[in-house]
Design a protein around this motif. Sequence first.
Motif, PDB file in Angstrom:
ATOM      1  N   PRO A 126       0.590  -1.086  -0.235  1.00 57.53           N
ATOM      2  CA  PRO A 126       0.141  -0.055  -0.355  1.00 57.53           C
ATOM      3  C   PRO A 126       1.139   1.057   0.032  1.00 57.53           C
ATOM      4  O   PRO A 126       1.929   1.468   0.453  1.00 57.53           O
ATOM      5  N   PRO A 127       0.537   2.326  -0.505  1.00 58.41           N
ATOM      6  CA  PRO A 127       1.430   3.392  -0.586  1.00 58.41           C
ATOM      7  C   PRO A 127       1.640   3.718   1.308  1.00 58.41           C
ATOM      8  O   PRO A 127       0.705   3.523   2.135  1.00 58.41           O
ATOM      9  N   GLN A 128       2.914   4.197   1.288  1.00 59.19           N
ATOM     10  CA  GLN A 128       3.250   5.045   2.044  1.00 59.19           C
ATOM     11  C   GLN A 128       2.497   6.448   2.459  1.00 59.19           C
ATOM     12  O   GLN A 128       2.964   7.093   1.233  1.00 59.19           O
ATOM     13  N   ALA A 129       2.981   6.670   3.667  1.00 61.86           N
ATOM     14  CA  ALA A 129       3.229   7.528   3.724  1.00 61.86           C
ATOM     15  C   ALA A 129       3.631   8.744   3.091  1.00 61.86           C
ATOM     16  O   ALA A 129       5.153   8.999   3.684  1.00 61.86           O
ATOM     17  N   PRO A 130       2.732  10.308   2.501  1.00 57.02           N
ATOM     18  CA  PRO A 130       3.716  10.915   1.496  1.00 57.02           C
ATOM     19  C   PRO A 130       4.709  11.734   2.721  1.00 57.02           C
ATOM     20  O   PRO A 130       4.280  12.082   3.677  1.00 57.02           O
ATOM     21  N   GLY A 131       6.380  11.563   1.841  1.00 55.87           N
ATOM     22  CA  GLY A 131       7.078  12.218   2.542  1.00 55.87           C
ATOM     23  C   GLY A 131       7.048  13.692   2.164  1.00 55.87           C
ATOM     24  O   GLY A 131       6.654  14.017   1.601  1.00 55.87           O
ATOM     25  N   PRO A 132       7.750  14.422   2.640  1.00 55.59           N
ATOM     26  CA  PRO A 132       7.553  15.885   2.737  1.00 55.59           C
ATOM     27  C   PRO A 132       8.229  16.381   1.237  1.00 55.59           C
ATOM     28  O   PRO A 132       7.073  17.397  -0.068  1.00 55.59           O
ATOM     29  N   GLU A 133       8.956  15.385   0.655  1.00 61.82           N
ATOM     30  CA  GLU A 133       8.682  15.712  -1.196  1.00 61.82           C
ATOM     31  C   GLU A 133       7.465  16.402  -1.646  1.00 61.82           C
ATOM     32  O   GLU A 133       7.752  16.988  -3.373  1.00 61.82           O
ATOM     33  N   ALA A 134       6.598  14.822  -1.995  1.00 63.43           N
ATOM     34  CA  ALA A 134       5.346  15.355  -1.969  1.00 63.43           C
ATOM     35  C   ALA A 134       4.559  15.812  -1.475  1.00 63.43           C
ATOM     36  O   ALA A 134       3.595  16.697  -2.761  1.00 63.43           O
ATOM     37  N   LEU A 135       5.094  16.142  -0.507  1.00 63.07           N
ATOM     38  CA  LEU A 135       3.351  17.201   0.087  1.00 63.07           C
ATOM     39  C   LEU A 135       3.913  18.599  -0.141  1.00 63.07           C
ATOM     40  O   LEU A 135       2.962  19.556  -0.249  1.00 63.07           O
ATOM     41  N   GLN A 136       4.996  19.048  -0.079  1.00 58.40           N
ATOM     42  CA  GLN A 136       5.486  20.170   0.205  1.00 58.40           C
ATOM     43  C   GLN A 136       6.723  20.341  -1.291  1.00 58.40           C
ATOM     44  O   GLN A 136       7.523  20.525  -0.422  1.00 58.40           O
ATOM     45  N   GLU A 206      15.064   8.529  -7.730  1.00 58.15           N
ATOM     46  CA  GLU A 206      14.259   8.544  -6.003  1.00 58.15           C
ATOM     47  C   GLU A 206      13.416  10.069  -5.663  1.00 58.15           C
ATOM     48  O   GLU A 206      12.796  10.028  -5.548  1.00 58.15           O
ATOM     49  N   ARG A 207      14.293  10.736  -6.336  1.00 62.20           N
ATOM     50  CA  ARG A 207      13.030  12.149  -6.511  1.00 62.20           C
ATOM     51  C   ARG A 207      11.394  12.322  -7.392  1.00 62.20           C
ATOM     52  O   ARG A 207      10.413  12.265  -6.940  1.00 62.20           O
ATOM     53  N   VAL A 208      12.458  11.032  -8.582  1.00 65.62           N
ATOM     54  CA  VAL A 208      10.549  10.934  -9.375  1.00 65.62           C
ATOM     55  C   VAL A 208       9.767  10.604  -8.528  1.00 65.62           C
ATOM     56  O   VAL A 208       8.494  10.390  -8.252  1.00 65.62           O
ATOM     57  N   ARG A 209      10.611   8.862  -7.370  1.00 69.62           N
ATOM     58  CA  ARG A 209       9.508   8.000  -6.690  1.00 69.62           C
ATOM     59  C   ARG A 209       8.905   9.177  -5.940  1.00 69.62           C
ATOM     60  O   ARG A 209       8.090   8.976  -5.193  1.00 69.62           O
ATOM     61  N   ALA A 210      10.186   9.808  -5.261  1.00 68.58           N
ATOM     62  CA  ALA A 210       9.428  10.413  -3.769  1.00 68.58           C
ATOM     63  C   ALA A 210       8.266  11.794  -3.762  1.00 68.58           C
ATOM     64  O   ALA A 210       7.277  11.288  -3.891  1.00 68.58           O
ATOM     65  N   ARG A 211       8.625  11.841  -5.710  1.00 68.36           N
ATOM     66  CA  ARG A 211       7.118  13.148  -5.367  1.00 68.36           C
ATOM     67  C   ARG A 211       6.265  12.191  -5.860  1.00 68.36           C
ATOM     68  O   ARG A 211       4.761  12.766  -5.279  1.00 68.36           O
ATOM     69  N   PHE A 212       5.994  10.922  -7.225  1.00 64.87           N
ATOM     70  CA  PHE A 212       4.680  10.219  -7.797  1.00 64.87           C
ATOM     71  C   PHE A 212       4.469   9.466  -6.032  1.00 64.87           C
ATOM     72  O   PHE A 212       3.041   9.193  -6.345  1.00 64.87           O
ATOM     73  N   GLU A 213       4.720   8.613  -5.947  1.00 71.87           N
ATOM     74  CA  GLU A 213       4.212   7.794  -5.582  1.00 71.87           C
ATOM     75  C   GLU A 213       3.622   7.762  -4.338  1.00 71.87           C
ATOM     76  O   GLU A 213       2.097   7.300  -4.186  1.00 71.87           O
ATOM     77  N   PRO A 214       3.204   8.331  -3.689  1.00 68.43           N
ATOM     78  CA  PRO A 214       2.178   9.275  -2.122  1.00 68.43           C
ATOM     79  C   PRO A 214       0.949   9.604  -3.403  1.00 68.43           C
ATOM     80  O   PRO A 214       0.234   9.397  -3.128  1.00 68.43           O
ATOM     81  N   LEU A 215       1.352  10.193  -4.480  1.00 65.36           N
ATOM     82  CA  LEU A 215       0.094  10.553  -5.317  1.00 65.36           C
ATOM     83  C   LEU A 215      -0.223   9.635  -5.762  1.00 65.36           C
ATOM     84  O   LEU A 215      -2.129   9.404  -6.140  1.00 65.36           O
ATOM     85  N   LEU A 216       0.111   8.986  -6.650  1.00 60.94           N
ATOM     86  CA  LEU A 216       0.132   7.770  -7.665  1.00 60.94           C
ATOM     87  C   LEU A 216      -0.213   6.211  -7.187  1.00 60.94           C
ATOM     88  O   LEU A 216      -0.812   5.800  -7.757  1.00 60.94           O
ATOM     89  N   GLY A 217       0.363   6.296  -6.480  1.00 59.71           N
ATOM     90  CA  GLY A 217       0.710   5.078  -5.525  1.00 59.71           C
ATOM     91  C   GLY A 217       1.991   4.710  -5.827  1.00 59.71           C
ATOM     92  O   GLY A 217       2.416   4.417  -6.695  1.00 59.71           O
ATOM     93  N   VAL A 218       2.415   3.571  -5.498  1.00 54.50           N
ATOM     94  CA  VAL A 218       3.662   2.227  -4.947  1.00 54.50           C
ATOM     95  C   VAL A 218       3.658   1.414  -6.774  1.00 54.50           C
ATOM     96  O   VAL A 218       2.361   1.445  -7.369  1.00 54.50           O
ATOM     97  N   GLY A 219       4.340   1.740  -7.134  1.00 52.91           N
ATOM     98  CA  GLY A 219       4.182   1.075  -9.169  1.00 52.91           C
ATOM     99  C   GLY A 219       3.789   2.163  -9.678  1.00 52.91           C
ATOM    100  O   GLY A 219       3.945   1.669 -11.524  1.00 52.91           O
ATOM    101  N   CYS A 220       4.181   3.362  -9.336  1.00 57.67           N
ATOM    102  CA  CYS A 220       3.658   4.055 -10.848  1.00 57.67           C
ATOM    103  C   CYS A 220       4.475   4.593 -11.583  1.00 57.67           C
ATOM    104  O   CYS A 220       4.521   5.130 -12.667  1.00 57.67           O
TER     105      CYS A 220
END
Length: 700
Positions: A126-136, A206-220
């Motif tokens: 399941p998606p992890q809690a979004p890190g700061p990179e994605a939220l802000q 890493e940066r791309v994953r950190a930005r988009f996984e919380p928004l679009l889900g793991v595996g995006c």
Amino acid sequence: MGIFSVLVDAPAHSGIAGALDYTSDHALKAGMLVRVPLGRREVLGLVWDCPTSTELDPQSLKPVLAAYTDLPPLNAAWCKLVQFGAQYYQRSWGEMAHQALPPQLRTLSDEQLQRRLKKLNTPGTPPQAPGPEALQPPTPTPEQAQVLQALQAPAAQDRTALLFGSTGSGKTEVYLRRMTDVLQHHPQAQALIMVPEINLTPQLEERVRARFEPLLGVGCVVSMHSAMTPAQRLNAWLAAHLGRARIVLGTRLSIFASIPHLKLIVVDEEHDPSYKQQEGARYSARDLAVYRGHLEGVQVILGSATPSLESWFQSRPAQGEDAGGRYLRLAMPSRVGDSALPDVKTVDMRMMPKGTLFAPLLLDAMRERVDRGEQVMVLLNRRGWAPVLMCTECDWKSQCPHCTAYRVFHREDRTLRCHHCGLSSRVPRHCPSCGNLDLGWQGRGTEQLHEHLTQWFAQARHPDDRPYSVLRIDADSTRHKGSLEQQLSQVHAGEVDVLVGTQMIAKGHDFRRMGMVVVADPDGALYSADFRAPERLFDLLLQAAGRAGRAARPEGAPPAQVWIQTRNPEHPLFAALRRHDYPGFAEQQLQERQLAGMPPYTHQALLRAEARQLSDALAFLDAARTAGLQGAADRITLYPPVPMAMQKVANAERAQMLIESVQRGALQQFLNTWSDALHATRTQHKRVTRWAIDIDPQAI
Ligand code: ADP
Ligand code: ZN
Ligand code: ZN
């Protein structure tokens, strides 16, 4: 029962260059993958949308053995991309299509594929809690905001944009924002982001994953590059093809990924030569990206601090008679934050004794930096200890017996190694020619600089009494899996004071503490016969400079610096570099190219041939030229064949012939008509071992 055209993997002019006809009881659609008999083998085939020959008796045709019915067909745009690529780069459709598909598909049965698909369908973590990179994500700078606005404009939606942004100007942030916009706008939208070499920039992934996984889900996000296992590659390919992966991050091969809902293409470091495939179908992924964008009506962003002169030219503004280029040019000249671009200085090595590795003032400057807690990078694009080992008594040199090149002296493992054919042997104890025990070397490599600096810094210690640490990163130091990551993390963690390396360390890395870059010996490129050498050198030096002073500098700290050791300090290339003036450099280069009739003002193709004897290679090229001259239009120039600058590699003698035209279309047309004659000529020159045609060659 119907008759269907199917592409199979066959090189151009193997007699079955196009599609073959097969029968099937099922209604097959264009773009479907099937298995068909070919000779005695069973091979992967692609159902192709082209007319089948109506005169054929279906009884004489072989049947399609199986169809991968669980897989949606490849769409028409993908097939068109393959077709264009084949035509443009002079390959067969079948060869291009198979090169474009993941290798493992060839060997997978329908049942095996079904199992794969089932696995892909089981929910992942399941998606992890979004890190700061994605939220802000950071608030865009004014320059970034302006560029983003321009990219959002309706007129820019189906265009190619050249994002010309200094190193550290926040280009990556622009890509991420633009991707976010596009991906959130359509629920199925997909984006392709290409990078020259993924292994060198794990940070980006890493940066791309950190930005988009919380928004679009793991595996995006899926990666695609040649270092992946065949199974990983297939999985990534399937995820993109099925629309599950919303972002494909890959090297040049990802330009052929099947991305049914493609809405945006980004090509980072668009000028990088590794976008050009150097064997088989020698395609340029950057150029195909522009074509694919055009084909699918989506935006393409080409990003670089040192654009290729081709893209710079294509993005020129309208002026007088000239309506300007087709691309939109967007600029971000400033670095993010307060960090200024580093000062660039040259050291005149003509003032130093011959063989000086580092000017003394540079050694002192390095030490000062390191003592202040900053890091220093030393760049030299040559591995090993020295490029030549030689006898001090006679004229023996470590010539490679198989190549027009010297074997490089590697002191670390005491070998002489040819970097072209791979021949490796122990360093001889005495001169193989006269027996003299006193062997010397010429020139310098990264090993030597590393050793020199290690010894020099060993004479003293840090102000806090730690010993200094000097690290080397190049293809030799990173041969073992994981060692590059490990060495890079040492640098990022600040455990390294001085980093010595080849271009591997010059590009893309976001080293926060790098206060000084030393370019040890760039002069060779100033005298290269290759007309692109200055462009490449400027790129390398500006990239290297881009590693320095990326973080905001503390109050009172001296500005970050780049020092270039050269015997040509007055060279205009260095003058432009001192001003960080890519546009000035490009302008001057374009003028030279226009006068000399070089790309981007002309279009080129190279015909290359190899044989055991040079004369055989030349004879083939000569005959090909004669055949070409008979049909050549007047806008085509066929230059006489010449031996290549590095004439022999691994005992193959190599020659080439340049074909040129001011019109791309005329060149393409000529190549298409020449093709048959070329293959016929080839069959009469049996001693030619290999030959190839290279469209828009990157090195001549
Ligand atoms: P480039 O790709 O042009 O070299 P990056 O996008 O990597 O530049 O940005 C350089 C650095 O600046 C990175 O550390 C990035 O996180 C940071 N950065 C980028 N944009 C912003 C911004 N708008 N605000 C704050 N920091 C930013
Ligand atoms: Zn000797
Ligand atoms: Zn060799």
